[in-house]
Enzyme design. Sequence first.
Site, PDB file in Angstrom:
ATOM      1  N   PHE A  25      73.278 126.501 -46.655  1.00 23.74           N
ATOM      2  CA  PHE A  25      74.649 126.808 -46.234  1.00 23.74           C
ATOM      3  C   PHE A  25      74.774 128.333 -46.109  1.00 23.74           C
ATOM      4  CE2 PHE A  25      79.210 127.283 -46.871  1.00 23.74           C
ATOM      5  CZ  PHE A  25      79.739 126.188 -46.219  1.00 23.74           C
ATOM      6  N   ASP A  51      71.720 124.677 -55.894  1.00 25.40           N
ATOM      7  CA  ASP A  51      73.100 124.477 -55.475  1.00 25.40           C
ATOM      8  C   ASP A  51      73.314 122.967 -55.337  1.00 25.40           C
ATOM      9  OD1 ASP A  51      75.516 124.190 -54.091  1.00 25.40           O
ATOM     10  OD2 ASP A  51      75.273 126.105 -53.056  1.00 25.40           O
ATOM     11  N   TYR A  53      85.506 120.522 -55.001  1.00 28.13           N
ATOM     12  CA  TYR A  53      86.429 119.893 -54.038  1.00 28.13           C
ATOM     13  C   TYR A  53      85.762 118.916 -53.084  1.00 28.13           C
ATOM     14  CZ  TYR A  53      84.738 123.929 -51.322  1.00 28.13           C
ATOM     15  OH  TYR A  53      83.947 124.866 -50.726  1.00 28.13           O
ATOM     16  N   LYS A  54      84.451 118.688 -53.240  1.00 26.73           N
ATOM     17  CA  LYS A  54      83.770 117.735 -52.351  1.00 26.73           C
ATOM     18  C   LYS A  54      83.777 116.360 -53.028  1.00 26.73           C
ATOM     19  CE  LYS A  54      81.340 121.390 -49.972  1.00 26.73           C
ATOM     20  NZ  LYS A  54      80.206 122.323 -49.985  1.00 26.73           N
ATOM     21  N   ARG A  97      79.124 114.695 -38.668  1.00 23.11           N
ATOM     22  CA  ARG A  97      78.762 114.295 -40.039  1.00 23.11           C
ATOM     23  C   ARG A  97      79.731 113.240 -40.543  1.00 23.11           C
ATOM     24  NH1 ARG A  97      78.355 119.194 -44.139  1.00 23.11           N
ATOM     25  NH2 ARG A  97      80.561 119.148 -43.600  1.00 23.11           N
TER      26      ARG A  97
HETATM   27  C1  LIG Z   1      80.523 123.669 -49.648  1.00 22.23           C
HETATM   28  C2  LIG Z   1      79.405 124.594 -50.008  1.00 22.23           C
HETATM   29  C3  LIG Z   1      79.669 125.853 -50.539  1.00 22.23           C
HETATM   30  C4  LIG Z   1      81.095 126.333 -50.682  1.00 22.23           C
HETATM   31  O1  LIG Z   1      81.183 127.570 -51.269  1.00 22.23           O
HETATM   32  P1  LIG Z   1      82.611 128.111 -51.737  1.00 22.23           P
HETATM   33  O2  LIG Z   1      82.322 129.451 -52.256  1.00 22.23           O
HETATM   34  O3  LIG Z   1      83.126 127.165 -52.788  1.00 22.23           O
HETATM   35  O4  LIG Z   1      83.510 128.136 -50.548  1.00 22.23           O
HETATM   36  C5  LIG Z   1      78.593 126.649 -50.912  1.00 22.23           C
HETATM   37  N1  LIG Z   1      77.318 126.213 -50.758  1.00 22.23           N
HETATM   38  C6  LIG Z   1      77.032 125.006 -50.249  1.00 22.23           C
HETATM   39  C7  LIG Z   1      75.628 124.563 -50.120  1.00 22.23           C
HETATM   40  C8  LIG Z   1      78.071 124.160 -49.841  1.00 22.23           C
HETATM   41  O5  LIG Z   1      77.800 122.964 -49.320  1.00 22.23           O
END
Ligand SMILES: *Cc1c(COP(=O)(O)O)cnc(C)c1O
Length: 393
Positions: free
Chosen positions: A127, A196, A221-222, A370
């Site tokens: 990400f 992560d 939040y996921k 997705r």
């Molecule tokens: C959703 C997601 C994030 C989100 O990061 P925030 O700092 O909470 O906005 C980070 N890394 C990955 C791999 C994600 O899927």
Amino acid sequence: MNLIDAEELARTLDAQDVLAPMRAKFDLPADVTYFDGNSLGPLTLRSREVLHHTIDVEWRERLIRSWNEDWLAMPMRVGNMIAPLIGATQDSVISCDNTSINLHKALMSAVELRPGRTEIVIDINNFPTDIYIAQSVADQHGMTLVAVPAEEIIGAISERTAVVTATHVDYRTAKILDAPAITATAHQHGALMVWDLAHTAGAVPFDVSTLDIDFAVGCGYKYLNGGPGAPAFIYVAPRLLAESGQPLQGWWAHAAPFDFELSFRPAPGISRFLTGTTTVLSMKSLEAALEIFSGVSMADIRAKSIGLTGLFIDLFDAHLAPRGFMLASPRESESRGSHVALGFVGGKALVDKMSAQGVIADFRPPDLMRFGFAPLYNSFGNVVSLVHHLLRP
Ligand SMILES: *Cc1c(COP(=O)(O)O)cnc(C)c1O
């Protein structure tokens, strides 16, 4: 399998589903079918109830007294609710900040623990925020960021590596990385491992203890359904805690925050990874949503997740592949997380059109649709209905 038979099969599977009663704990609108819990989990009835109580009683009536009565303990309490979902022991996970900030803290801490090493290894398809954060940590230390595809991570680890970081379930393809092999290789070379778990926590079992992970971070939040902007979490292996520092040493990380000392002394436990004041309302919503997980097993969640994504892929083969959709997620269930990605030219317009009809999925450029299948509230019937919509939006 034709779609009539698929509907029949879905009815049978839904009738046997041990997680089916969990659906009633969510407040999904009747005219919505939701396939985006991998981006934002839906509202739970408990979050609504707890938030109202927090506002009307804890904030309005109790005012500042609520800090001592309840709020100060929240980051640890919520961390301890997340711990069993990722195989962590009590008091080794804390809930705070967002995933980006927690990743920054974990990587900075890891680099400090491996002085003299010059490289950080990362999955190049991670990400973007993870890549940006890792780049900033590398830049601050004059280190090199070695960004390689997931299959090449193991080969890229060497005696120069301070820390390896990757996302366990790829946010685009849902491919599950080989956490045991990558972690073991990092350790063989004396490097530390930061996972992560953004698309793992609450959907795919993970065991930081058995795998001997050094640091992990993840999202509230996921699949944990904490609500928009819910706090994230960070895990630090208890064996590393005493020697781990973090760059954002705010007062909540202090051993005695309310002594207001002028010099910083880190808290002895995982609270040293806090920084400043907790976002109470968001944390309350996350805590309430996490109650659902105390009544279910991650094994049941995983089994249903594989069932849902597997049924979708079977129907993809029969109905969607001939229409020009491409499967971008692994076919083997053991390497697939809880969403399925399909490549489709015109995918953006299709996702938008379905969304207008209450069938909500998401889109990632250039052409990936997705579909998140959340075992706590998606049914097998939802899967068949999704295929109908994709065929005749
Ligand atoms: C959703 C997601 C994030 C989100 O990061 P925030 O700092 O909470 O906005 C980070 N890394 C990955 C791999 C994600 O899927």
